[in-house]
Design a protein around this motif. Structure first.
Motif, short mmCIF file in Angstrom:
data_model
loop_
_atom_site.label_atom_id
_atom_site.label_comp_id
_atom_site.label_asym_id
_atom_site.label_seq_id
_atom_site.Cartn_x
_atom_site.Cartn_y
_atom_site.Cartn_z
N ARG A 1 61.43 74.18 46.23
CA ARG A 1 60.66 73.04 46.41
C ARG A 1 61.90 72.19 47.67
O ARG A 1 61.28 71.16 48.54
N LYS A 2 63.05 71.13 46.83
CA LYS A 2 63.85 70.92 47.51
C LYS A 2 64.90 71.04 48.79
O LYS A 2 64.00 70.65 50.13
N ALA A 3 64.29 72.41 48.78
CA ALA A 3 64.94 73.61 50.18
C ALA A 3 64.06 73.39 51.16
O ALA A 3 63.96 73.08 52.08
N VAL A 4 62.80 73.89 51.02
CA VAL A 4 61.97 73.53 51.95
C VAL A 4 61.61 72.44 52.76
O VAL A 4 61.54 72.42 53.79
N ALA A 5 60.65 71.21 51.41
CA ALA A 5 61.17 69.88 52.10
C ALA A 5 62.29 69.82 53.27
O ALA A 5 61.44 69.26 53.71
N LEU A 6 63.59 69.52 53.18
CA LEU A 6 64.30 69.28 53.57
C LEU A 6 64.24 69.95 54.88
O LEU A 6 64.87 70.05 55.47
N TYR A 7 64.17 71.53 54.98
CA TYR A 7 63.96 72.24 56.07
C TYR A 7 62.75 71.93 56.67
O TYR A 7 63.13 71.63 57.81
N LYS A 8 61.74 71.26 56.04
CA LYS A 8 60.46 71.03 57.70
C LYS A 8 61.07 69.61 57.78
O LYS A 8 60.28 69.37 58.44
N GLU A 9 61.60 68.32 56.99
CA GLU A 9 62.44 67.74 57.37
C GLU A 9 62.47 67.20 59.29
O GLU A 9 62.17 66.77 59.77
N SER A 10 63.45 68.34 59.24
CA SER A 10 64.17 68.69 60.32
C SER A 10 63.55 69.35 60.79
O SER A 10 64.22 69.35 62.50
#
Length: 132
Positions: A51-60
């Motif tokens: 969840r954290k990795a996907v959220a960070l990826y979606k931010e950028s």
């Protein structure tokens, strides 16, 4: 995250690979080994990291569609573990026909998904035919 294709399968595979690699001596036994080799107890940490990795990826990458996830469990000299999740765009399907080339021998323990196989197969990658 709406869904991760075959998440429970991948979670079980990480737990099983961890157990097999520790037994084979290719991975230091982490302090939390009992947690990491049971899919039920590994699940929360793995899902949280995804969840954290996907959220960070979606931010950028706000315009991204489907994503490809790669997971790596590492154990340091202090026997602490890190469960890394790498996210990238899934990418386009290859054009047909898909060309393959079969070379080499299978891993000695195919159930243990050890990252060392990346290094060991570099020679095969370098020797592949240009069209593959």
């Amino acid at each position: 995250i709406n869904s991760v294709f075959e998440f429970d399968f991948h979670n079980s595979r990480i737990a099983e690979s961890t157990k097999l690699m520790v037994e084979a001596g290719t991975l230091n036994a982490p302090k939390e080994l009992s947690k990491l080799i049971q899919p039920e107890t590994l699940r929360d940490e793995y899902l949280d990291n995804v969840r954290k990795a996907v959220a960070l990826y979606k931010e950028s990458h706000p315009q991204t569609g489907e994503m490809k996830l790669t997971t790596l469990l590492a154990v340091d000299d202090a026997k602490d573990h890190q469960l890394y999740v790498h996210v990238q765009a899934l990418g386009d399907r290859p054009e047909k026909p898909v060309k393959i080339q079969i070379m080499g021998a299978p891993r000695s323990n195919a159930a243990a998904k050890d990252s060392a196989w990346i290094s060991s197969r570099q020679g095969l990658w370098d020797a592949r035919e240009e069209a593959v």
